[in-house]
Design an enzyme around this catalytic site. Sequence first.
Site, PDB file in Angstrom:
ATOM      1  N   ASP A   1      -5.799   2.359  -0.906  1.00  0.00           N
ATOM      2  CA  ASP A   1      -4.466   2.602  -1.475  1.00  0.00           C
ATOM      3  C   ASP A   1      -3.649   1.314  -1.527  1.00  0.00           C
ATOM      4  O   ASP A   1      -2.426   1.345  -1.490  1.00  0.00           O
ATOM      5  CB  ASP A   1      -3.725   3.675  -0.664  1.00  0.00           C
ATOM      6  CG  ASP A   1      -3.456   3.224   0.764  1.00  0.00           C
ATOM      7  OD1 ASP A   1      -2.485   3.695   1.372  1.00  0.00           O
ATOM      8  OD2 ASP A   1      -4.224   2.385   1.286  1.00  0.00           O
TER       9      ASP A   1
ATOM     10  N   ASP B   1       0.853  -1.172   0.000  1.00  0.00           N
ATOM     11  CA  ASP B   1       0.000   0.000   0.000  1.00  0.00           C
ATOM     12  C   ASP B   1       0.900   1.236   0.000  1.00  0.00           C
ATOM     13  O   ASP B   1       2.116   1.123   0.018  1.00  0.00           O
ATOM     14  CB  ASP B   1      -0.983  -0.003   1.187  1.00  0.00           C
ATOM     15  CG  ASP B   1      -0.274  -0.092   2.525  1.00  0.00           C
ATOM     16  OD1 ASP B   1      -0.943  -0.391   3.519  1.00  0.00           O
ATOM     17  OD2 ASP B   1       0.956   0.163   2.584  1.00  0.00           O
ATOM     18  N   LEU B   2       0.298   2.422  -0.075  1.00  0.00           N
ATOM     19  CA  LEU B   2       1.074   3.653  -0.225  1.00  0.00           C
ATOM     20  C   LEU B   2       1.433   4.221   1.140  1.00  0.00           C
ATOM     21  O   LEU B   2       0.544   4.501   1.960  1.00  0.00           O
ATOM     22  CB  LEU B   2       0.279   4.687  -1.029  1.00  0.00           C
ATOM     23  CG  LEU B   2      -0.143   4.250  -2.433  1.00  0.00           C
ATOM     24  CD1 LEU B   2      -0.882   5.376  -3.131  1.00  0.00           C
ATOM     25  CD2 LEU B   2       1.057   3.803  -3.255  1.00  0.00           C
TER      26      LEU B   2
END
Length: 485
Positions: free
Chosen positions: A390, A347-348
């Site tokens: 995300d 994920d970010l």
Amino acid sequence: MADSQPPQESAGTHSVRPRAGWLRPGWHLAVGIGVFLLGLYFSLNSAELERQRELSDRRSAIQEDLSNFRARLETEIYASVAMARGLGVNVVVQEGISEAQFETVAQELLRDQENILNLSLAPGFVIRSIYPREGNQAALGLNLLQDPIQKQAVLRAISDDAPVLAGPFERVQGGSALAVRVPLWVNRDGVPRLWGAVSVALDYETLMRSAGIRKLERDLRIGIVGRDASGPGGDMVRGEPPSDRASAVKTPVLLPGGSWLISAEPIDGWHARPAWQTPGFLLRLSLSLLAGLATARILHDRQRIRRLAGMDSLTNLPNRRWALQQLARMIARGRRGIGGFALLSFDLDGFKPVNDTYGHAAGDLLLAVIGRRLSESVRPGDVVARMGGDEFLVLVPTDPGADEAWLRAVALRVQAAINRPVPIEGHWVVVGASIGIARFPEDGDQAEVLLRKADEAMYRAKHGRAHGVEFASPVRLGAVLPAGD
């Protein structure tokens, strides 16, 4: 998108809308007049898009060149800050430093440093020691707080109690220089006292050349503002202000104590053909009705097929449902001995602050840009999907000889695509990604097991030191080779 389009056989399960649903009620009443207007609009709009694409491609290339220049320049300058701090530690620890000790430390620090002119000590903000001494004697005795050129930057460094970049300025020894001033406090009898400053002088022209300024100035009109790292409102550092501020490509350079702002525009100007001179304009105009109606229907059907086939409308990537279907197919192929693959889960890092600071619309824009970059960073045949929020997933088919270095290179390429700055509301936003890697069949032969192990590796990567990449288990090259090889 790097992988093939999601299978279209699932579209039938959702095709409940009438085939003519793309025609809005009442639209047919205006067809007679709208044919010409719609055709003219599409013709002019297509021509204008061609013009804008030419300009956009040129601006993107210039922006990339400026970003590369900025990165090299910041790296060199912050390396000098680290050097000044290292010298300052010696002064603070010893509550001062002798001339012999200073020369020994400075000689070691300046080894193979082509951009650095000298290191100096200024107790009481008067330069008393400088290395190398040869050619720099004229700077000895200079009072930094009384010199009209140096004074403001030094006062800012004292006020902020942090390094500040000064210059460029003309040196008393000759030539132009930048200087990093680091204020020092020394404990004497348990009381912190302002000792003075440690300075690193950088050869301005040499530094700019090594960062690539000459390549930029061959084709671009460069303007840099922010003397003494004073930001966009400061004095000119180099060149001239852009002739058209609105169209100039701009990028900030983050410096100790502030920043510079670089503006660039082509020396020969932003040339683009008039809309009516673009290729195919007359043909598009003559076929306006057919093009207009066909385009509307094709775009509508394309969006519907993507939605029904499992596309994520925000990023144009496959969604979680389609990714899990693809994962199941790859596992089935692997069980038949057709091939292995690796699963990259991430994920970010830093995405939530973007949403909190700029809003969800900015977060959606960031996800769309990241989705496009991810598609461009993988090979044909690799699968990249948005799993939700995300969270993303990349499925990479592997050869029997794929080792840890190869998989890590794939992960680092994905990280590099994510790490590039994204312009959001006039700001440059940077997010990262910690990646967990699981492999079939070494880490499991079921989808839920592989996903779980990749997620566990990802959370280890977030707190580890392996450049944000962790494997579910060590890669053993021999484990995937046929017996006897």
